[in-house]
Every structure is written in structure tokens, then in C-alpha cells.
Write a protein that holds these residues in place. Structure first.
Motif, PDB file in Angstrom:
ATOM      1  N   GLU A  88       6.828   7.503 -10.463  1.00 54.74           N
ATOM      2  CA  GLU A  88       6.094   8.125  -9.880  1.00 54.74           C
ATOM      3  C   GLU A  88       4.865   7.294  -8.746  1.00 54.74           C
ATOM      4  N   ALA A  89       4.157   6.885  -9.628  1.00 51.72           N
ATOM      5  CA  ALA A  89       2.372   6.433  -9.274  1.00 51.72           C
ATOM      6  C   ALA A  89       2.709   5.229  -8.587  1.00 51.72           C
ATOM      7  N   ARG A  96       4.505  -1.373  -3.633  1.00 50.71           N
ATOM      8  CA  ARG A  96       4.277  -1.804  -2.133  1.00 50.71           C
ATOM      9  C   ARG A  96       2.264  -0.628  -1.505  1.00 50.71           C
ATOM     10  N   ALA A  97       2.720  -0.295  -2.814  1.00 48.98           N
ATOM     11  CA  ALA A  97       1.638   1.056  -2.163  1.00 48.98           C
ATOM     12  C   ALA A  97       0.346   0.073  -2.625  1.00 48.98           C
ATOM     13  N   LEU A  99      -3.808  -0.205  -3.888  1.00 48.70           N
ATOM     14  CA  LEU A  99      -4.460  -0.413  -5.114  1.00 48.70           C
ATOM     15  C   LEU A  99      -4.377   1.043  -5.273  1.00 48.70           C
ATOM     16  N   GLU A 100      -5.766   1.631  -3.875  1.00 46.92           N
ATOM     17  CA  GLU A 100      -6.451   2.767  -3.956  1.00 46.92           C
ATOM     18  C   GLU A 100      -5.728   4.151  -4.077  1.00 46.92           C
ATOM     19  N   GLU A 101      -4.114   4.080  -4.144  1.00 46.22           N
ATOM     20  CA  GLU A 101      -2.889   5.258  -3.313  1.00 46.22           C
ATOM     21  C   GLU A 101      -2.173   5.241  -5.083  1.00 46.22           C
ATOM     22  N   VAL A 102      -1.922   3.355  -5.450  1.00 43.06           N
ATOM     23  CA  VAL A 102      -1.714   4.234  -6.777  1.00 43.06           C
ATOM     24  C   VAL A 102      -2.645   4.400  -7.983  1.00 43.06           C
ATOM     25  N   ALA A 103      -3.952   4.510  -8.188  1.00 40.81           N
ATOM     26  CA  ALA A 103      -5.243   4.388  -8.557  1.00 40.81           C
ATOM     27  C   ALA A 103      -4.943   6.104  -8.565  1.00 40.81           C
ATOM     28  N   GLY A 104      -4.996   7.051  -7.252  1.00 38.97           N
ATOM     29  CA  GLY A 104      -4.971   8.296  -7.312  1.00 38.97           C
ATOM     30  C   GLY A 104      -4.237   9.078  -7.812  1.00 38.97           C
ATOM     31  N   ASP A 149      -3.108  -2.181 -15.907  1.00 37.55           N
ATOM     32  CA  ASP A 149      -3.500  -4.058 -15.742  1.00 37.55           C
ATOM     33  C   ASP A 149      -2.109  -4.908 -15.269  1.00 37.55           C
ATOM     34  N   ASP A 150      -0.978  -4.629 -15.816  1.00 38.10           N
ATOM     35  CA  ASP A 150      -0.155  -5.588 -15.173  1.00 38.10           C
ATOM     36  C   ASP A 150       0.193  -4.670 -13.607  1.00 38.10           C
ATOM     37  N   ALA A 151       0.012  -3.826 -13.543  1.00 33.70           N
ATOM     38  CA  ALA A 151       0.283  -3.285 -11.779  1.00 33.70           C
ATOM     39  C   ALA A 151      -0.553  -4.385 -11.205  1.00 33.70           C
ATOM     40  N   ILE A 152      -2.149  -3.959 -11.986  1.00 32.25           N
ATOM     41  CA  ILE A 152      -3.188  -4.926 -10.614  1.00 32.25           C
ATOM     42  C   ILE A 152      -2.777  -6.354 -10.599  1.00 32.25           C
ATOM     43  N   ARG A 153      -2.467  -6.765 -11.491  1.00 36.62           N
ATOM     44  CA  ARG A 153      -1.869  -8.617 -11.891  1.00 36.62           C
ATOM     45  C   ARG A 153      -1.116  -8.418 -10.757  1.00 36.62           C
ATOM     46  N   TRP A 154      -0.119  -8.014 -10.835  1.00 34.05           N
ATOM     47  CA  TRP A 154       0.811  -8.124  -9.862  1.00 34.05           C
ATOM     48  C   TRP A 154       0.909  -8.031  -8.491  1.00 34.05           C
TER      49      TRP A 154
END
Length: 205
Positions: A88-89, A96-97, A99-104, A149-154
Motif C-alpha cells: 500500500e505504501a 517506482r514511487a 522516496l518522499e511519497e513512500v515515506a509520507g 531500509d530495504d526499500a531505500i537501498r533498492w
């Protein structure tokens, strides 16, 4: 880079916890769906083998055969929450979203599903001395921090930075997770968004 505020999101409890009738051969998905519903309504510690079995109209022994024990059942429910939140996030590998959108979105979804996020964070059921960093329970459920962490590194690899900065990625993941818990505990959204913007700027610097 300022955090992009996603549109207001409805609580996901209906989609995450929709109760299903149990049908022969469908015990696993039914148990996970009802387990999420129990946690969403009453908190992580309300999830028990006997209570879930009673709700589903099966014996506790049938759930033991499926999950092994109480810890295994709670870990399975927590993993199903993690997978849904990740999707969902937009934090799943391949997303492909920005990073700032994923975090929010992550923070908003955590706030809208507080008890489920508490389960995923290990509150009330995992042993702190499990021995494997970033995992809860039986050592099989990735914590929110590790998932982020995994999402950011990807995303770092996708943008042509294969190694990235593990320490900086861990810092940002920890910040997003901490801000999610802060929103759940009642910290104002404006203050959380400001802190998120600072964390994103520090990561991008």
C-alpha cells in the motif's frame, strides 16, 4: 527535498481485516484475515490461539498444526500486515514511487492502522533477545525499520548507486519508523511532516 503530502487516506482496516467465513481448505487465509481484525480492534495482545479458533469455529489444535504455536501464529499475522503495508505504501521491491511519497504514505497508513502497526513493530509479543537484528518473533518477520531500509537501498541501486550509504539508509528508515510511532501516539501531523522533511534532506545531502 520537501516531503510530498499524499492525499488523505482512508483507514485500511476494512481492506486489511475483512472478516471471512471459514471454508474447508481455506483455513490459512481465513485465520490471517480474522487475526488482523482482532488486532485492529483490540490490540496485539488480544490475539490468542483459543480465541481465534473459537471465532473461526475450529479447534485450537487445527491452528497449532497450521502455525506451530502462539508465537508462530502471531508472526504469520504480523507478516501478512507487513506485506499489505509494504504494498500500500509503495515500499515493495520494484516500486517506482518517489522516496518522499513512500515515506509520507507509510506514516499515514501506520497512523490509520495503529494496532496493526504495533503488532508489526513487535509490541507485546516478541522477545527482545531473539538474536537477529531487524526481525521479530521467530526471526522470520522483518521489522518496519528493516522493511523501510530495504526499500531505500533498492531505490538507491535503481538510481545508479549500488552500494549507497548503509548508515544513512538506516538513519532514514529509523526516522520514518519513529515518526510513524509518533503519529500513532498523537504527535501533530505538521510536526511529523516537518521532521520527515529534515530527515529526507539529510539523506539526500
Amino acid at each position: 527535498m520537501p516531503a510530498t503530502r499524499p492525499p488523505a487516506l482512508p483507514a485500511l482496516a476494512d481492506r486489511w481485516t475483512r472478516k471471512r467465513r471459514y471454508h474447508h481448505g481455506n483455513l490459512g487465509p481465513s485465520a490471517l484475515a480474522r487475526g488482523r481484525e482482532i488486532v485492529a480492534l483490540h490490540g496485539p495482545c488480544a490475539l490468542s490461539l483459543r480465541g481465534l479458533a473459537r471465532d473461526l469455529g475450529v479447534t485450537a489444535a487445527s491452528l497449532v498444526r497450521l502455525f506451530g504455536n502462539l508465537a508462530g501464529m502471531r508472526a504469520a499475522v504480523a507478516e501478512s500486515v507487513r506485506e499489505k503495508l509494504q504494498a500500500e505504501a509503495g515500499a515493495a521491491p520494484g516500486g517506482r514511487a518517489p522516496l518522499e511519497e513512500v515515506a509520507g504514505r507509510w506514516i499515514e497508513l501506520a497512523c490509520a492502522n495503529a494496532n496493526l502497526y504495533r503488532l508489526l513493530s513487535g509490541e507485546g509479543w516478541h522477545a527482545p533477545g531473539a538474536g537477529v537484528r531487524g526481525y521479530h518473533g521467530l526471526g522470520t518477520v522483518a521489522s518496519p525499520r528493516r522493511t523501510l531500509d530495504d526499500a531505500i537501498r533498492w531505490r538507491s541501486r535503481r538510481l545508479g548507486n549500488p552500494g549507497g550509504d548503509p548508515e544513512r539508509a538506516c538513519y532514514l528508515a529509523s526516522a520514518i519508523h519513529g515518526l510513524s510511532l509518533a503519529r500513532i501516539d498523537g504527535v501533530a501531523g505538521a510536526a511529523v511532516n516537518e521532521a520527515l522533511e529534515r530527515a529526507l534532506r539529510a539523506y539526500a545531502a
